[in-house]
Design a protein around this motif. Structure first.
Motif, short mmCIF file in Angstrom:
data_model
loop_
_atom_site.label_atom_id
_atom_site.label_comp_id
_atom_site.label_asym_id
_atom_site.label_seq_id
_atom_site.Cartn_x
_atom_site.Cartn_y
_atom_site.Cartn_z
N ALA A 359 58.41 39.57 39.20
CA ALA A 359 57.54 40.70 38.85
C ALA A 359 56.37 40.24 38.00
N HIS A 360 56.65 39.40 37.02
CA HIS A 360 55.60 38.91 36.13
C HIS A 360 54.54 38.14 36.91
N THR A 361 54.96 37.34 37.85
CA THR A 361 54.03 36.56 38.66
C THR A 361 53.10 37.46 39.45
N LEU A 362 53.64 38.47 40.08
CA LEU A 362 52.81 39.39 40.87
C LEU A 362 51.76 40.07 39.99
N GLU A 363 52.15 40.45 38.79
CA GLU A 363 51.23 41.16 37.90
C GLU A 363 50.11 40.25 37.43
N VAL A 364 50.44 39.04 36.98
CA VAL A 364 49.41 38.15 36.43
C VAL A 364 48.49 37.62 37.54
N TYR A 365 49.06 37.19 38.64
CA TYR A 365 48.23 36.66 39.73
C TYR A 365 47.32 37.74 40.30
N SER A 366 47.84 38.95 40.42
CA SER A 366 47.00 40.03 40.96
C SER A 366 45.81 40.31 40.06
N LYS A 367 46.01 40.15 38.77
CA LYS A 367 44.91 40.37 37.81
C LYS A 367 43.81 39.34 37.99
N HIS A 368 44.17 38.10 38.30
CA HIS A 368 43.18 37.02 38.35
C HIS A 368 42.67 36.72 39.77
N THR A 369 43.34 37.23 40.80
CA THR A 369 42.93 36.89 42.18
C THR A 369 42.71 38.18 42.97
N ILE A 370 43.68 38.57 43.77
CA ILE A 370 43.61 39.82 44.53
C ILE A 370 44.91 40.59 44.28
N ASP A 407 67.22 24.47 27.11
CA ASP A 407 65.90 25.11 27.22
C ASP A 407 65.11 24.52 28.38
N ARG A 408 65.37 23.25 28.70
CA ARG A 408 64.68 22.64 29.85
C ARG A 408 65.05 23.36 31.15
N ILE A 409 66.32 23.72 31.30
CA ILE A 409 66.76 24.44 32.50
C ILE A 409 66.18 25.85 32.51
N LYS A 410 66.20 26.52 31.37
CA LYS A 410 65.68 27.89 31.29
C LYS A 410 64.20 27.93 31.69
N TYR A 411 63.40 27.12 31.01
CA TYR A 411 61.96 27.16 31.29
C TYR A 411 61.64 26.54 32.64
N GLY A 412 62.48 25.59 33.08
CA GLY A 412 62.29 25.04 34.42
C GLY A 412 62.46 26.11 35.47
N LEU A 413 63.46 26.97 35.30
CA LEU A 413 63.70 28.06 36.25
C LEU A 413 62.52 29.04 36.27
N ILE A 414 62.11 29.49 35.09
CA ILE A 414 61.01 30.47 35.03
C ILE A 414 59.75 29.87 35.64
N GLU A 455 51.30 33.93 29.54
CA GLU A 455 51.47 35.37 29.37
C GLU A 455 52.94 35.78 29.36
N TRP A 456 53.82 34.86 29.69
CA TRP A 456 55.26 35.14 29.62
C TRP A 456 55.75 35.09 28.18
N GLU A 457 55.31 34.08 27.44
CA GLU A 457 55.84 33.86 26.10
C GLU A 457 54.83 33.06 25.29
N ARG A 458 54.66 33.39 24.01
CA ARG A 458 53.77 32.64 23.13
C ARG A 458 54.21 31.17 23.08
N ASN A 459 53.24 30.29 23.19
CA ASN A 459 53.51 28.84 23.10
C ASN A 459 54.52 28.38 24.13
N TYR A 460 54.44 28.96 25.32
CA TYR A 460 55.32 28.56 26.42
C TYR A 460 55.14 27.06 26.68
N PRO A 461 56.23 26.31 26.87
CA PRO A 461 56.12 24.85 27.04
C PRO A 461 55.68 24.45 28.45
N SER A 462 54.45 24.79 28.81
CA SER A 462 53.93 24.45 30.13
C SER A 462 53.83 22.94 30.29
#
Length: 775
Positions: A359-370, A407-414, A455-462
């Motif tokens: 759901a988060h992906t659809l919302e953010v991508y739609s804002k920046h693309t179509i 945390d590596r598995i958690k953020y890897g999944l997201i 936009e998912w989380e402050r200081n997300y470990p991208s």
């Protein structure tokens, strides 16, 4: 180093073309590198008024053999020629042929033997040959008449009985079957996973049917062989797919389910309807129900029918192990069903995060693309670590058997869900040629993934997106790099080249070169122009310039066409002040400098070691010069100064007494990549100022430049790229005076704990209960 400018004599400053030392092509326009605009693709980067693209519509019936791990299918393809060309044959992709023992991919696989080889490596090298690839049993026209065809590795040419003219369609049938690969041992973008604990299979099916290749105005037929890296170029069309599986399987697929009443129980239908109205995930098939289905295998079969409009591909997944949850997402007032399918082994992690990440992906991508145009978006967990298809993606990462995870598995999944669901936009809708240009989908999508993660989380470990994260790659050996503009099958360091570097480049464009407002408008314009079309690199480059009004040819050239890197050194700083010619003021300044000047070691020691000099012992040796003060202000000096002031205008007198500081800062481009200069000045009073200078400062000399900074307050230090915006590979030469950066060394090596933090917490608290129940 401080100097004093004589009077107002600043006319010696040199700027512009007069300062050119050596000119090269870093700011030359992209001419020969880009194709000539035409009526199909314009100079602005937009589709031309005669733009065209082909269409392929499919009606497919496929049956899964859960005993032999194979599929058998029959498809009817209606191919529409919208081009101005007459076609005498069609090309069809047979990507499953990559699994044939003698495929080009297998035969060209390279390896080397080392003295120490793992058992797993030996098992892989000596593995039994998999009987993979399509077994084509029929290729015929609509009336059943056989068509001549030729298979060339992963491509099949079908010779047409008569030329296919513009605006005509041709319908034909293909019957086929193939074995499904064990993804865990053979790899691949699809396949099955076997669960020995309950003797069940989970299937993720992609590239599972013969698919039309793209014919376009740039390449003609895109029939470059599939070797494993370059993904897929596909035309749009409508699909109706009937999937026959064991009756206790749950099937996820591209598109919308057409016969829910026939394949779902009344309970599951009610939950499904509830999920379609909920803004939080609702479980449709529970973990308890899925676990029960694992134990009793159905002997009968059901057929799930899916329909999808305006998609370029179709994928599906099937298993009796699936838990299924869903929620509604509002996109521009339209309802979209975000869904996840996963086995119990994925809980509790998947039940908590997967559908929310969709759901988060659809919302953010739609804002920046179509605005996301499809009715559903799906995340499936299985053997494939990450792969994308229209409306459906395969994603990896699962917790430990006890339900804990790092945390590596958690953020890897997201992250992987954001990335793979994000591929709905690039390239499933904005449909670039993956076989030729991986960066056009992976790079653009990784950039958008970075925005969504933040936009998912402050200081997300991208992992990718921030300029400093690409530094190690950018400064690696040149013989291990190729430009971004390299064909997908020839790319070295695939993740860095096709994902990390282009994503970083776009972030640098957005934050440093163009600014967010101009970039976001242009990026959205590109997305709107090329939605449901086939863009090429030139279309992206030209649109970004056309919609922003920013000349970016130098940027595309440096980042995309070369392996240059950013290493800009601040080599020297000279400090000047204005000589007011007031003798009292000037002499006082010089006296202060003289008094502060450090004494040499010999001078310091002589103060104590030499008790008396000869002149001190014999005062009669003194003369005029022993008592002369060269910094004393004389009457003649005062008179000359008053005479000088009579020659100045009021404005000149104001400048003369302004006490401005002039700093001549020298920069050297060591890495070859021209970039903006972001300079931070720290003032004597503790305040700071950051100056952003466009890359065009290098246009007259790509290698060395000087810049004069004028300040009212004295500067104590200069720093280049203080916020790490440019992927500068050597920060040691970015400050003046130089900064010393501390490093650390280890006294001894400690053995790493094999427990993740959640397990350690349970161990210390004495709580050993498993949390693997899901929702």
């Amino acid at each position: 180093m401080r100097n004093i400018l004589a009077g107002l004599a600043l006319v010696g400053l040199v700027a512009g073309p007069l300062a050119v030392l050596a000119q090269d092509t870093k700011f030359a326009q992209l001419g020969q590198e880009l194709p000539t605009p035409n009526t199909y693709r314009t100079a602005s980067g937009a589709p031309g008024h005669q733009y065209w693209q082909q269409r392929a519509d499919y009606n497919i019936q496929v049956e899964l053999d859960d005993e032999k791990q194979a599929v058998t299918g029959s498809e009817t393809i209606t191919y529409t020629n919208n081009s101005p060309d007459v076609l005498t044959y069609l090309w069809v992709q047979l990507d499953q042929n990559i699994f044939e023992p003698n495929s080009m991919s297998n035969l060209t696989e390279t390896a080397e033997l080392k003295k120490d080889v793992s058992l797993r490596a030996v098992e892989y090298m000596t593995r039994e040959k998999f009987d993979g690839g399509f077994k084509i049993s029929k290729v015929a026209d609509r009336g059943g008449k056989a068509l001549k065809y030729t298979i060339n590795n992963t491509m099949m040419r079908i010779d047409l009985p008569s030329p296919l003219k513009p605006n005509q369609s041709f319908t034909f049938n293909i019957d086929w079957k193939h074995n499904i690969n064990n993804q865990k041992t053979l790899g691949g973008r699809s396949g099955y996973e076997y669960f020995p604990e309950d003797d069940n299979y989970l299937y993720e099916m992609a590239q599972w049917f013969p698919r039309m290749a793209v014919y376009d105005d740039v390449n003609g037929w895109q029939h470059k062989q599939f070797l494993g890296s370059g993904e897929f170029a596909l035309p749009f069309g409508d699909y109706k797919v009937s999937i026959t599986v064991p009756a206790d399987h749950i099937v996820a697929a591209t598109g919308e389910l057409q016969n829910a009443s026939q394949v779902l129980s009344s309970t599951h239908q009610k939950r499904w309807a509830q999920a379609a109205k909920s803004d939080k995930p609702v479980v449709i098939v529970t973990q308890e129900e899925a676990t029960k289905a694992e134990k009793t295998k159905a002997k009968n079969k059901k057929t799930w029918v899916y329909s999808a409009k305006e998609v370029r591909d179709f994928a599906w997944a099937s298993s009796r192990k699936f838990i299924w949850d869903a929620m509604n997402v509002k996109v521009a007032g339209k309802n979209v069903l975000a869904m996840s399918y996963y086995p119990k082994e994925a809980n509790p992690l998947w039940g908590q995060y997967s559908t929310e990440a969709v759901a988060h992906t659809l919302e953010v991508y739609s804002k920046h693309t179509i605005d996301y145009p499809y009715p559903v978006a799906i995340s499936v967990h299985g053997p494939v670590g990450g792969m994308e298809y229209p409306m459906l993606s395969f994603n990896g990462y699962r917790p430990e058997p006890d339900g804990t995870y790092s945390d590596r598995i958690k953020y890897g999944l997201i992250s992987v869900i954001i990335h793979e669901v994000g591929h709905n936009f690039f390239p499933m809708i904005i449909n670039s040629d993956e076989r030729q240009w991986t960066w056009m989908d992976e790079g653009l999508n990784t950039f958008m993934q970075y925005l969504a993660e933040q936009e998912w989380e402050r200081n997300y470990p991208s992992r990718r997106g921030e300029p400093q994260d690409i530094v190690e790659y950018m400064k690696s050996a040149k013989n291990t790099q190729v430009p971004i503009m390299t064909n997908s099958e020839s790319v070295l360091q695939f993740g860095n080249n096709a994902y990390g570097k282009p994503a970083t480049a776009l972030n640098v464009l957005r934050e440093t070169v163009m600014g967010r407002e101009l970039f976001d408008y242009a990026f959205k314009e590109y997305s709107k122009r090329w939605a449901f079309k086939h863009p090429m690199p030139a279309d992206f480059f030209r649109t970004m310039e056309d919609a922003s009004g920013v000349d970016l040819d130098w940027f595309w050239r440096g980042w995309f066409y070369t392996t240059d890197h950013t290493d800009i050194a601040m080599t020297d700083v000279k400090w000047y002040t204005i000589d007011s010619q007031d003798p009292a003021f000037v002499n006082a300044q010089l006296r202060e400098q003289q008094n502060k000047a450090p004494k040499t070691l010999s001078q310091q020691r002589n103060l104590t070691d030499i008790k008396k000099t000869r002149v001190e012992l014999r005062p009669e040796l003194n003369d005029f010069y022993n008592n002369y003060d060269p910094l004393a202000t004389t009457a003649a000096d005062e008179q000359a100064y008053r005479q000088f002031l009579t020659q100045l205008t009021p404005e000149q007198k104001e400048k003369l007494n302004s006490a401005l500081n002039f700093y001549e800062v020298s920069f050297e481009n060591l890495g070859g990549l021209v970039m903006p200069l972001i300079v931070r000045m720290a003032y004597e009073d503790g305040s700071e100022e950051v100056v952003n200078i466009p890359s065009e400062i290098w246009r007259y000399n790509n290698d060395q430049i000087t810049k004069v900074f004028i300040t009212e307050k004295p500067v104590v230090s200069f720093e280049l790229d203080p916020y790490l915006q440019t992927a500068d590979t050597d920060l040691s030469n970015n400050a003046f005076p130089r900064k010393v950066t501390p490093s650390r060394f280890e006294i001894f090596k400690q053995q790493n704990s094999r427990m993740n933090p959640m397990q350690r917490e349970r161990a210390t608290s004495g709580n050993s209960n498993s949390n693997n129940s899901g929702q």
